[in-house]
Design an enzyme around this catalytic site. Sequence first.
Site, mmCIF file in Angstrom:
data_model
loop_
_atom_site.group_PDB
_atom_site.id
_atom_site.type_symbol
_atom_site.label_atom_id
_atom_site.label_comp_id
_atom_site.label_asym_id
_atom_site.label_seq_id
_atom_site.Cartn_x
_atom_site.Cartn_y
_atom_site.Cartn_z
ATOM 1 N N HIS A 91 0.813 -1.218 0.000
ATOM 2 C CA HIS A 91 0.000 0.000 0.000
ATOM 3 C C HIS A 91 0.847 1.269 0.000
ATOM 4 C CE1 HIS A 91 -4.107 -1.736 1.538
ATOM 5 N NE2 HIS A 91 -3.766 -2.164 0.344
ATOM 6 N N TYR A 101 -9.150 4.697 2.825
ATOM 7 C CA TYR A 101 -9.714 3.596 3.605
ATOM 8 C C TYR A 101 -11.188 3.848 3.919
ATOM 9 C CZ TYR A 101 -5.482 0.893 4.431
ATOM 10 O OH TYR A 101 -4.387 0.087 4.257
ATOM 11 N N GLU A 141 1.123 1.669 8.008
ATOM 12 C CA GLU A 141 1.584 2.356 6.798
ATOM 13 C C GLU A 141 2.190 3.709 7.117
ATOM 14 O OE1 GLU A 141 -1.879 2.092 4.253
ATOM 15 O OE2 GLU A 141 -1.836 -0.096 4.459
ATOM 16 N N GLN A 211 4.962 -2.081 -9.196
ATOM 17 C CA GLN A 211 6.106 -2.361 -8.342
ATOM 18 C C GLN A 211 7.025 -3.344 -9.074
ATOM 19 O OE1 GLN A 211 2.812 -2.993 -7.077
ATOM 20 N NE2 GLN A 211 2.748 -0.858 -6.437
ATOM 21 N N TYR A 212 8.306 -2.987 -9.156
ATOM 22 C CA TYR A 212 9.289 -3.863 -9.791
ATOM 23 C C TYR A 212 10.434 -4.114 -8.812
ATOM 24 C CZ TYR A 212 6.933 -3.082 -14.250
ATOM 25 O OH TYR A 212 6.001 -3.035 -15.256
ATOM 26 N N VAL A 275 11.633 -14.084 -14.991
ATOM 27 C CA VAL A 275 11.943 -12.771 -14.437
ATOM 28 C C VAL A 275 11.962 -12.792 -12.912
ATOM 29 C CG1 VAL A 275 9.587 -11.862 -14.274
ATOM 30 C CG2 VAL A 275 11.483 -10.307 -14.833
ATOM 31 N N THR A 278 14.918 -11.356 -10.656
ATOM 32 C CA THR A 278 15.253 -9.956 -10.349
ATOM 33 C C THR A 278 15.573 -9.718 -8.876
ATOM 34 O OG1 THR A 278 12.885 -9.405 -10.362
ATOM 35 C CG2 THR A 278 14.128 -8.981 -12.358
ATOM 36 N N PRO A 279 14.717 -10.116 -7.913
ATOM 37 C CA PRO A 279 15.121 -9.911 -6.517
ATOM 38 C C PRO A 279 16.287 -10.808 -6.122
ATOM 39 C CG PRO A 279 13.078 -11.163 -6.623
ATOM 40 C CD PRO A 279 13.365 -10.686 -8.019
#
Length: 400
Positions: A91, A101, A141, A211-212, A275, A278-279
Amino acid sequence: MLTQKTIDIVKSTAPVIAAAGPVVTQHFYQRMFQHNPELKDVFNMSHQQGPDKNTPSSQQQALFNAICAYANNIDNLSVLLPAVEKIAQKHTSFLITADQYQIVGHHLLATIDELLAPGQEVLDAWREAYGVLANIFINREEEIYQESDAKIGGWRGTREFVVTSKQSDSELITSFTFSPTDGGQVATYKPGQYLGIYINADELANQEIRQYSLSSAPNNNHYRISVKRETQGTVSNYLHDKINVGDKIKLVAPAGDFFLDVNPQTPVTLISAGVGLTPMLAMLETLTQHQAPVNWLHATENGQQHAYKDHVKTLANQHSHISTLTWYNAPMSGDRQAEDYDYQGLIELDKIATQISDPEMHFYCCGPVGFMQFIAKQLIELDVTSDRIHYECFGPHKVL
């Protein structure tokens, strides 16, 4: 704290909502986007498309599962904390606010009322329960936002970066490096975490947020991501086709609950497909100074789709504690066994059981859901305990 009456009502009515099936979440999303279309600039609209009109999308199914899990564990919320952390981290890359929210809660309760007509007492109980859960997320958050902002080189919200390199790594994967336009440092991150990217373009119907995974070890100057071109991928195709060196882009600080967390003496095995490497790349580069053995196990279709082959081979040659094995599912005529790849077909861990049999070894895995389930089953059959298996599934969260 929830009253016992509220807990009893929510638990007793949860089966009714579960029986209604994902039609509840389908109605919820349709209602919310109709009344609050601005949220289309926040949600990944690609995840709203199911295989057909009667089948829920991945995002809708994820919400339905979350509602059921919360209701069933409302008297034991500690069970949900790992899922809460995963969602809260995600989030923050969408810059979710407390006001949003309230919007979500309003439409969720209205959906329950419109589809099930449970009565005011039940609606009041679910309103109270939702409020408690929302506050858990809002507070966590906010902590993450503040932690990111307080880091050296950290920030809150979006920050402008410039593309300093664009490199094709395989037939499908291209890497992008970003440096801040303000000339400052960038916040560090934990290997395995991801970066939030905001795309605004005339040819796109909505703002797109993705998010990548960061694909290099942390440094103070830049970030690198490696993106696979997906056939129907709105953002992946835009990045591949439209974004070039010198272009500016807005990023949100790194986040994510999947990251390397071992002491220097712990042996590690990194397992990936496609892929999903990647991490793993960020972890592998970080583990070059590790004091225990490190295994790199990677599966891909063939040599044309094998990204970072030479880079990984160089790291292994330079560091004796790193061992690598590669599987090609369908080698091409020019692919050479023992040089480009080690095994043909799918990863079969029993063939290398002695190499990964250390009872202290931790396993980090990333790839498509089917691959992850396939690997998790093999690890369990090899008596690897669940506390030593760490994984990331791209897209809406799945549990292996």
